[in-house]
Design a protein around this motif. Structure first.
Motif, PDB file in Angstrom:
ATOM      1  N   GLU A 144     -25.266  14.880   6.148  1.00 48.94           N
ATOM      2  CA  GLU A 144     -25.934  15.469   4.987  1.00 48.94           C
ATOM      3  C   GLU A 144     -24.993  16.344   4.155  1.00 48.94           C
ATOM      4  N   TYR A 145     -24.151  17.108   4.834  1.00 53.34           N
ATOM      5  CA  TYR A 145     -23.249  18.026   4.137  1.00 53.34           C
ATOM      6  C   TYR A 145     -21.817  17.501   4.057  1.00 53.34           C
ATOM      7  N   ASN A 146     -21.649  16.223   4.378  1.00 49.88           N
ATOM      8  CA  ASN A 146     -20.355  15.540   4.239  1.00 49.88           C
ATOM      9  C   ASN A 146     -19.217  16.321   4.920  1.00 49.88           C
ATOM     10  N   ILE A 147     -19.455  16.703   6.158  1.00 49.13           N
ATOM     11  CA  ILE A 147     -18.463  17.466   6.919  1.00 49.13           C
ATOM     12  C   ILE A 147     -17.449  16.488   7.488  1.00 49.13           C
ATOM     13  N   GLY A 148     -16.170  16.666   7.120  1.00 48.79           N
ATOM     14  CA  GLY A 148     -15.154  15.696   7.503  1.00 48.79           C
ATOM     15  C   GLY A 148     -14.119  16.197   8.493  1.00 48.79           C
ATOM     16  N   LYS A 149     -13.844  17.493   8.469  1.00 49.07           N
ATOM     17  CA  LYS A 149     -12.795  18.026   9.338  1.00 49.07           C
ATOM     18  C   LYS A 149     -13.302  18.126  10.778  1.00 49.07           C
ATOM     19  N   ASN A 150     -12.433  17.777  11.720  1.00 46.94           N
ATOM     20  CA  ASN A 150     -12.831  17.754  13.136  1.00 46.94           C
ATOM     21  C   ASN A 150     -13.290  19.109  13.644  1.00 46.94           C
ATOM     22  N   TRP A 151     -12.589  20.175  13.263  1.00 48.10           N
ATOM     23  CA  TRP A 151     -12.965  21.495  13.770  1.00 48.10           C
ATOM     24  C   TRP A 151     -14.324  21.919  13.206  1.00 48.10           C
ATOM     25  N   GLU A 152     -14.628  21.495  11.968  1.00 46.69           N
ATOM     26  CA  GLU A 152     -15.937  21.809  11.391  1.00 46.69           C
ATOM     27  C   GLU A 152     -17.040  21.041  12.112  1.00 46.69           C
ATOM     28  N   LYS A 153     -16.775  19.774  12.442  1.00 45.93           N
ATOM     29  CA  LYS A 153     -17.746  18.976  13.200  1.00 45.93           C
ATOM     30  C   LYS A 153     -18.006  19.617  14.557  1.00 45.93           C
ATOM     31  N   THR A 154     -16.939  20.076  15.201  1.00 44.22           N
ATOM     32  CA  THR A 154     -17.068  20.708  16.520  1.00 44.22           C
ATOM     33  C   THR A 154     -17.929  21.964  16.441  1.00 44.22           C
TER      34      THR A 154
END
Length: 198
Positions: A144-154
């Motif tokens: 939904e928020y187009n989160i792409g960076k791995n640390w942000e996903k974590t």
């Protein structure tokens, strides 16, 4: 190593186990999805490269992870992971899309069909709540928020896991470590290293 690889905590002193629980990292000592992903997934890739074919690799890997699940004590969290990874390989063999929430539902129905009282077990609740948080609101928020960076996903997934686990931890253990999420960031990357070394 016995605890990390086999889920055998019988030799660990009670105060050490209590420290793991109080710190929110006791899940490291339970055989679950991370173990099956690393060990079972490694075997699957090995069979795919050496023998070839989704069907043969899937059948051999299924036999391996089911045997591993039985060998490590047949806990609810272990067989939740076994059911889900077998669904993943079956989807690959059939050329179908894998849906983790559907696999989670199938695992729940299979386990509860055999033993309905598992639903009251803390390990069952923690395991299913964590995967539900990851596959449900965690993945939804990333899309939904187009989160792409791995640390942000974590961060997003860990936050949802902590939200889902909070009521279960409070109900069964009467405490919830607020620093548990940050401690997990430190120790989780070390688990695959320990497992491979073991």
């Amino acid at each position: 190593y016995k605890a990390i690889l086999l889920g055998d905590t019988s030799f660990i002193e009670t105060d050490i186990l209590d420290m793991y629980r109080a710190s929110g990292i006791a899940h490291l000592l339970a055989v679950s999805g991370q173990h099956l992903s690393l060990i079972g997934g490694g075997m699957y890739l090995l069979f795919r490269e050496t023998i070839g074919g989704f069907r043969t690799a899937g059948i051999l890997s299924d036999s391996f992870v089911i045997s591993y699940g039985i060998f490590t004590g047949s806990s609810g969290s272990t067989f939740r992971a076994v059911f889900m990874i077998c669904c993943l390989w079956l989807a690959a063999e059939r050329g179908r899309t894998y849906d983790s929430l559907s696999a989670l539902g199938f695992a729940a129905l299979s386990l509860l069909g055999k033993n309905p009282y598992l639903i009251f077990h803390s390990g069952f609740q923690l395991s299913f709540a964590a995967v539900l948080a990851i596959s449900g609101p965690g993945q939804w928020m990333i899309r939904e928020y187009n989160i792409g960076k791995n640390w942000e996903k974590t961060v997003v997934i860990s936050l949802w896991v902590q939200i889902f686990l909070l009521p279960v931890m409070a109900w069964h253990y009467y405490q919830y470590p607020l620093y548990g999420m940050f401690l997990n960031f430190l120790v989780l990357p070390l688990v695959p290293v320990l497992m491979i070394a073991g």
